[in-house]
Enzyme design. Structure first.
Site, PDB file in Angstrom:
ATOM      1  N   GLU A 133       0.824  -1.209   0.000  1.00  0.00           N
ATOM      2  CA  GLU A 133       0.000   0.000   0.000  1.00  0.00           C
ATOM      3  C   GLU A 133       0.857   1.257   0.000  1.00  0.00           C
ATOM      4  O   GLU A 133       1.781   1.386   0.811  1.00  0.00           O
ATOM      5  CB  GLU A 133      -0.922  -0.001   1.232  1.00  0.00           C
ATOM      6  N   HIS A 134       0.527   2.184  -0.900  1.00  0.00           N
ATOM      7  CA  HIS A 134       1.195   3.489  -0.991  1.00  0.00           C
ATOM      8  C   HIS A 134       2.695   3.370  -1.269  1.00  0.00           C
ATOM      9  O   HIS A 134       3.486   4.159  -0.754  1.00  0.00           O
ATOM     10  CB  HIS A 134       0.974   4.303   0.294  1.00  0.00           C
ATOM     11  N   ASP A 182       3.656   2.304  -4.696  1.00  0.00           N
ATOM     12  CA  ASP A 182       3.848   2.334  -6.151  1.00  0.00           C
ATOM     13  C   ASP A 182       4.448   3.657  -6.587  1.00  0.00           C
ATOM     14  O   ASP A 182       5.353   3.706  -7.418  1.00  0.00           O
ATOM     15  CB  ASP A 182       2.551   2.037  -6.891  1.00  0.00           C
ATOM     16  N   GLY A 198     -15.638   4.598  -4.170  1.00  0.00           N
ATOM     17  CA  GLY A 198     -15.097   5.026  -2.891  1.00  0.00           C
ATOM     18  C   GLY A 198     -14.723   3.902  -1.948  1.00  0.00           C
ATOM     19  O   GLY A 198     -14.464   4.138  -0.766  1.00  0.00           O
ATOM     20  N   GLY A 247     -12.103   1.834  -2.359  1.00  0.00           N
ATOM     21  CA  GLY A 247     -10.702   1.460  -2.463  1.00  0.00           C
ATOM     22  C   GLY A 247     -10.451   0.311  -3.410  1.00  0.00           C
ATOM     23  O   GLY A 247      -9.404  -0.346  -3.339  1.00  0.00           O
ATOM     24  N   SER A 253     -10.687   0.734  -6.755  1.00  0.00           N
ATOM     25  CA  SER A 253     -10.240   1.336  -8.007  1.00  0.00           C
ATOM     26  C   SER A 253     -11.354   1.529  -9.024  1.00  0.00           C
ATOM     27  O   SER A 253     -11.168   1.318 -10.215  1.00  0.00           O
ATOM     28  CB  SER A 253      -9.110   0.506  -8.611  1.00  0.00           C
ATOM     29  N   ASP A 279      -3.130   0.808 -10.082  1.00  0.00           N
ATOM     30  CA  ASP A 279      -4.529   0.536 -10.414  1.00  0.00           C
ATOM     31  C   ASP A 279      -4.701   0.313 -11.912  1.00  0.00           C
ATOM     32  O   ASP A 279      -5.358  -0.640 -12.349  1.00  0.00           O
ATOM     33  CB  ASP A 279      -5.409   1.709  -9.975  1.00  0.00           C
ATOM     34  N   LYS A 330     -10.774   9.962  -3.741  1.00  0.00           N
ATOM     35  CA  LYS A 330      -9.426  10.514  -3.910  1.00  0.00           C
ATOM     36  C   LYS A 330      -9.447  11.927  -4.472  1.00  0.00           C
ATOM     37  O   LYS A 330      -8.638  12.773  -4.088  1.00  0.00           O
ATOM     38  CB  LYS A 330      -8.592   9.610  -4.824  1.00  0.00           C
TER      39      LYS A 330
END
Length: 520
Positions: free
Chosen positions: A58-59, A61, A159, A161, A163, A214, A262
């Site tokens: 997670e977070h 890429d 919303g 998560g 994608s 994504d 996002k």
């Protein structure tokens, strides 16, 4: 780099598992019927791109590191009819849920004017279509595009998560390419790999600084596999098959029903984390004596590579690639402790201090690292960098476990425990270091573990959205029943059984984008 183009299919059974195929056929047929009712003609094709669930990674890429998502069966479909007269270039995009999502109609502008206006501050659903459409036309330099009549249907929960926005952008890219393909010179149709890159660029028109996971997963996923996606030095996608176990591995997705948009929250969440990780990369490079590139920009994966090149690292004989990566990542966590381990930095630094550490003026830092709006009083370099290196280590270990479990003759219990433990550690890091969890995700993941999951974590950026849990396949029905009773009946008693089935469900690994031609 693969040279394959987006597959063209005439049978949707290859896209869905047996339990979901009948429902999918009915939905596709309904889309084709609604299209004919709306436009008075049958669609020429239907573009499809799936959502995804990130199993781990997670977070990281946008920090240049590899991630491990899988495509899910929920997807975005766009039925399209092309104007082949060469006279009318009008584009019309409607939604099967027209009461909630109004239709957009536009005539594309000249290329020099960007084809179509996109206001990132106006959070409208058609921005995502316009972004994909514009991205294709710009990349392929199409001056006089053909008109398109479009109708969209989406089942990826918004919303959550999973994608939904990127699936829509990717589907729009796929649809726009197919519609304009005859205008291209022979042999110039972009590959699926190139379309993934176009999709990554395109989504930035809506104001989100994504890293590319994504879009790469939605376009390039293979059936029955997760995707190990690498970003540096180039985009690379490697299928990772799950180990054969008895009972088989299953992943259950549960939506908190806390919406994480996002485009709305990016300035204080997603975009801010991008700036924090890239600021951390620059400061670590300076501390390690690594030259800053002429562009002034670098990410944490480049810092890792440059550091081990600089010290002349040579792995011990016989070490596997995974063991080498784990050794490097473990050392980088220690580097973070040395460079960012003071109380001042651990507690977060002001923008002025961030610029001082970066050896840049405020204007220089903004020009290099802040391409999208952000808002913050303090920047957390220590926690963000420590999470990124630790999370990539977990990705490497997760993939290594999947690929070697059968050769090691590991039991199902061992495999489940190893993979689940990595997922739990990821959730802890997301909560404690990256600050991207929320109360509902904490409640849901803890409940999942009590209900029989071997591991449970947030997925898809966090701050709401969904969790993903590793559950033995034979335990899935009981697990889902418990989640409905203990979480959804408690917090959302108004939901019908059908609605509950859409917020907590198991998904088989799906294939990526495709274009359907023929009659549904």
């Amino acid at each position: 780099m693969t040279q394959a183009t987006i597959p063209v299919i005439d049978d949707i059974s290859i896209l869905y598992s047996e339990p979901k195929l009948a429902g999918a056929r009915a939905r596709w047929a309904s889309l084709a019927h609604d299209f004919e009712q709306l436009y008075g003609r049958v669609p020429d094709f239907i573009a499809r791109s799936p959502g995804r669930v990130n199993l781990i990674g997670e977070h990281i890429d946008y920090a240049g590191f590899g991630v491990l998502p899988m495509a899910i069966e929920d997807d975005c479909l766009i039925a399209v009819a092309i104007d082949n007269t060469g006279i009318d270039s009008t584009v019309k995009i409607a939604n099967t849920n027209s009461a909630k999502y109004p239709t957009l109609k536009f005539v594309p502008k000249p290329a020099a004017q960007g084809y179509v206006d996109i206001d990132p501050q106006a959070h409208v659903w058609t921005n995502y279509f316009a972004a994909g459409y514009r991205g294709v036309l710009e990349d392929l330099q199409i001056e006089k595009p053909k008109g398109m009549l479009c109708l969209m249907s989406g089942t990826v929960p918004a919303g959550a998560g999973l994608s939904s926005s990127s699936a829509f952008v990717c589907c729009s890219v796929n649809a726009a390419l197919r519609a304009q393909e005859s205008l291209l010179p022979a042999g110039k149709t972009p590959t699926a790999h190139e379309l993934a890159i176009i999709s990554i660029r395109s989504e930035r028109y809506v104001g989100t600084m994504g890293g590319g996971m994504d879009q790469a997963c939605s376009i390039l996923a293979k059936p029955n596999s997760a995707c190990f996606i690498e970003f540096h030095p180039v985009l690379k996608v490697t299928p990772v098959a799950f180990p054969t176990t008895i009972p088989p591995i299953a992943f259950v997705i549960a939506d908190t029903l806390v919406t994480s948009d996002k485009a709305v929250t990016a300035p204080v969440r997603y975009n801010l984390r991008v700036v924090e990780t890239r600021g951390a990369a620059r400061i670590l490079a300076l501390a390690l004596g690594i030259p800053i590139p002429a562009s002034g920009k670098l990410h944490l994966k480049q810092v890792l590579d440059a550091h081990f090149d600089k010290i002349g690292y040579t792995p011990a004989a016989g070490k596997t690639e995974a063991e080498i990566d784990i050794e490097k990542l473990t050392e980088m966590v220690q580097v973070v402790e040395r460079v960012f381990g003071t109380d001042e930095i651990k507690n977060g630094v002001t923008f002025e201090k961030l610029c001082e550490l970066s050896q840049l003026s405020g204007d220089e830092f903004t020009r290099l690292y802040i391409q999208q709006p952000i808002r913050a009083e303090r920047f957390h370099l220590y926690r963000r960098a420590k999470h990124v290196f630790g999370e990539e280590k977990r990705v490497v270990e997760f993939r290594d476990t999947c690929e070697k479990a059968e050769a090691k003759k590991q039991s199902a219990e061992t495999v489940f425990s190893l993979l689940g433990g990595l997922m739990d550690a990821s959730q802890e890091s997301c909560h404690e270091l990256f600050d991207c969890s929320c109360d509902q995700l904490e409640e849901l993941t803890k409940l999942a573990r009590r209900s029989g999951a071997y591991g449970s974590r947030l997925t898809g950026a966090g701050w709401g959205g969904a969790s993903v849990s590793l559950v033995p396949e034979d335990k899935v029905p009981a697990f889902i029943a418990t989640m409905k009773k203990e979480y959804y009946n408690k917090h959302h008693p108004e939901l019908s059984e059908e609605e509950l089935d859409n917020v907590v469900f198991a998904s088989a690994p799906s294939s990526g984008a495709a274009t359907f031609v023929g009659r549904v």
